[in-house]
Design a protein around this motif. Structure first.
Motif, PDB file in Angstrom:
ATOM      1  N   PRO A 358       6.777  -5.842  -1.617  1.00 14.37           N
ATOM      2  CA  PRO A 358       6.934  -5.011  -2.814  1.00 14.37           C
ATOM      3  C   PRO A 358       8.397  -4.931  -3.236  1.00 14.37           C
ATOM      4  N   GLY A 401       7.535  -1.782  -7.532  1.00 13.17           N
ATOM      5  CA  GLY A 401       6.238  -1.528  -6.938  1.00 13.17           C
ATOM      6  C   GLY A 401       5.588  -2.739  -6.309  1.00 13.17           C
ATOM      7  N   ALA A 402       4.258  -2.736  -6.293  1.00 11.91           N
ATOM      8  CA  ALA A 402       3.495  -3.702  -5.504  1.00 11.91           C
ATOM      9  C   ALA A 402       3.612  -5.130  -6.014  1.00 11.91           C
ATOM     10  N   VAL A 436      -3.532  -2.740  -2.646  1.00 17.47           N
ATOM     11  CA  VAL A 436      -2.353  -1.961  -2.288  1.00 17.47           C
ATOM     12  C   VAL A 436      -2.594  -0.499  -2.652  1.00 17.47           C
ATOM     13  N   SER A 438      -0.509   3.021  -2.916  1.00 16.49           N
ATOM     14  CA  SER A 438       0.884   3.477  -2.994  1.00 16.49           C
ATOM     15  C   SER A 438       0.957   4.995  -3.064  1.00 16.49           C
ATOM     16  N   TYR A 440       3.818   8.101  -3.576  1.00 17.72           N
ATOM     17  CA  TYR A 440       5.185   8.398  -4.004  1.00 17.72           C
ATOM     18  C   TYR A 440       5.467   9.883  -3.774  1.00 17.72           C
ATOM     19  N   ALA A 472       8.708   5.891  -1.302  1.00 19.15           N
ATOM     20  CA  ALA A 472       7.463   5.187  -1.630  1.00 19.15           C
ATOM     21  C   ALA A 472       6.887   4.636  -0.334  1.00 19.15           C
ATOM     22  N   LEU A 474       3.715   2.241   0.922  1.00 16.75           N
ATOM     23  CA  LEU A 474       2.681   1.331   0.460  1.00 16.75           C
ATOM     24  C   LEU A 474       1.900   0.776   1.652  1.00 16.75           C
ATOM     25  N   SER A 476      -1.174  -1.897   2.523  1.00 20.23           N
ATOM     26  CA  SER A 476      -1.828  -3.005   1.838  1.00 20.23           C
ATOM     27  C   SER A 476      -2.581  -3.880   2.823  1.00 20.23           C
TER      28      SER A 476
END
Length: 510
Positions: A358, A401-402, A436, A438, A440, A472, A474, A476
């Motif tokens: 990411p 981001g992703a 993914v 996410s 925040y 953040a 994430l 995945s």
């Protein structure tokens, strides 16, 4: 000697009466706005020049100048006045810029510049002139680069229209998000193919036509709705035609066809069709007056032009000054960021089916790693932390981001996620499909998957001097046969425990 100097001293005060004086005061305030917020002005012009989606914005200032020139005969019959209540609109623009700067939202800052220029015009030329220039002042909003948010939904709409037409044509096809598979090949409705730039440009063009060619609101609304609907449908037909050409011939032939049809030529054809269909219904005749000067003049209480100009300068300077004063010193992050140990999961050296990482520009710390459990489920965990966010180093925003737009990964559709997270499906060549999730967080608040919520919390932290540390997280997994990504992510999140606690440890709150 003193007698000779006296007439010069008496002539020294500026005369701000009449059009010349009011335009001079407006010019000073407008130049101050452009100078104080030059970084945003330059950023907006750079987007016009470099982003094909907003290339039409380069013509908006010229169109506004042309519309003002068309109204000059009526404007000469009006008397400009300085009108203090107009400062309220300028103040609203300055406040909007403050919010946009605190939240790190360029579109809000750019729109605020337009509002400040509108407010200066209203305050220094008066309500009569402002009403006479109502549409040119409103049309200035089309200088703001906006509309990127509609790209993902337009990609899905375009793909669905293409799929519907393929089904009607008897072409076997399968759609997954924005990807369509046929016996001939694997097609992606990319961002450039979404039709967003045509829809945005058609909105600006159609709005101009509504003012120039129509007098009644019913016809204006019908024309604009029809033009926008036709733009979306025509782009879906273009995508369908490209896939159909590939099915009947070769992919290379389809690419050549798309390059010929796609582009501003396609937009020009749609405009011709729209104008030809609407021509019989135009109800504004050439030479019709744009407004009645006699009906607009008078009624406004005049204020000293110098005082209004001074107040305008104070208001536009107050916004960046307030932000500088209230900006809090960021709380320190821990010197290092380490991946957590998760019960039932071990760090796995397995290679990814397609490299994925990411993107979080300017993050103070960034770590990523792969985990495997006893059931053979594999997930990737990435964490990015910021001591504070600034322009170019933000938790959420374009390219963050992703799915890094500079990589081969592209967003394809929403995906399942917990209520406090954002779920996305992204795809890479292969195809390799990855889900993914996410999370925040800004300050010590609760995790969220909402990007607007992140912007609001960032804005509040910067304006009120709160904790600006941001993170953040994430999680995945790759989609594989017999190993669904959603199940692997859910199992990992269950064993990970509260994401809030992981965020606290990562930014040094506890």
């Amino acid at each position: 000697m003193s007698d000779r100097a006296l007439p010069i001293a008496r002539a020294w005060p500026l005369n701000l009466a009449g059009w010349r004086g009011h335009l001079m005061a407006l010019g000073v305030v407008a130049c101050a706005i452009l100078a104080i917020f030059f970084a945003d002005v330059a950023g907006m012009v750079s987007i016009w020049w470099n982003a094909s989606t907003f290339g039409h914005c380069l013509f908006i200032p010229l169109l506004i100048g042309w519309m003002v020139q068309q109204r000059l005969p009526g404007l000469r019959q009006l008397q400009p006045v300085a009108w203090a209540p107009g400062l309220l609109w300028l103040a609203a623009g300055a406040f909007a810029w403050l919010l946009g700067a605190a939240a790190g939202v360029a579109m809000v800052r750019h729109g605020a510049l337009v509002v400040m220029l509108q407010g200066a015009t209203i305050a220094l030329l008066g309500p009569a002139v402002a009403r006479a220039l109502l549409f040119p002042l409103f049309y200035a909003f089309f200088m703001v680069p906006f509309g990127e948010e509609i790209v993902p939904p337009l990609q899905l709409v375009t793909a669905r229209i293409a799929m519907l037409l393929l089904d009607l044509s008897g072409v076997p096809a399968h759609m997954e998000g924005i990807f369509i598979t046929t016996p001939t090949g694997y097609f992606e409705v990319a961002e450039a193919c979404s039709g967003a730039k045509f829809l945005i440009a058609m909105t600006a063009y159609g709005t101009l036509v509504c003012n120039i060619c129509f007098r009644t609101w019913k016809r204006r609304i019908l024309f604009l709705a029809s033009a926008l609907t036709l733009s979306v449908l025509a782009n879906g037909v273009r995508a369908y035609a490209t896939i159909l050409v590939a099915h009947l011939t070769t992919v290379d032939a389809a690419v050549g066809f798309d390059h010929v049809v796609y582009g501003w030529l396609f937009f020009a054809i749609i405009m011709v069709v729209v104008m030809a269909a609407a021509w019989p219904f135009f109800d504004r005749k050439p030479g019709d007056p744009w407004f009645d000067p006699a009906a607009l003049q008078g009624g406004a209480r005049q204020s000293p032009a110098g005082g209004v100009a001074g107040a305008a300068l104070a208001l536009i300077a107050a916004a960046p000054l307030w932000l500088a004063i209230t900006a809090a010193a960021s709380d320190p992050l821990p010197p290092m960021l380490a991946l957590p140990e998760v019960k039932g999961w071990t760090h796995a050296p397995d290679r990814q089916a397609y490299p994925w990482k990411p993107r979080f520009d300017g993050a103070d710390h960034f770590v990523t790693g792969r985990y495997r459990n006893a059931q053979g489920q594999v997930v990737d965990l990435s964490i990015a932390t910021y001591a504070r966010q600034d322009e170019g180093r933000e938790l959420v925003g374009f390219a963050q981001g992703a799915a890094d737009p500079d990589s081969q990964w592209v967003w394809s559709s929403p995906a399942a996620a917990p209520a406090d997270a954002r779920g996305e499906q992204i795809t890479a060549p292969g195809p390799v499909v990855r889900h993914v999730v996410s999370f925040y967080r800004v300050g010590s608040g609760a995790p969220t998957g909402s990007k607007p919520q992140v912007k609001i919390e960032t804005m509040a932290a910067r304006l009120l001097g709160r904790d600006q540390r941001a993170i953040a997280i994430l999680v995945s997994a790759e989609e594989g046969e017999g190993h669904p990504a959603d199940a692997a992510i859910a199992a990992f999140l269950t064993d990970l425990g509260a994401v809030q606690l992981l965020a606290d440890r990562a930014v040094g709150i506890r």
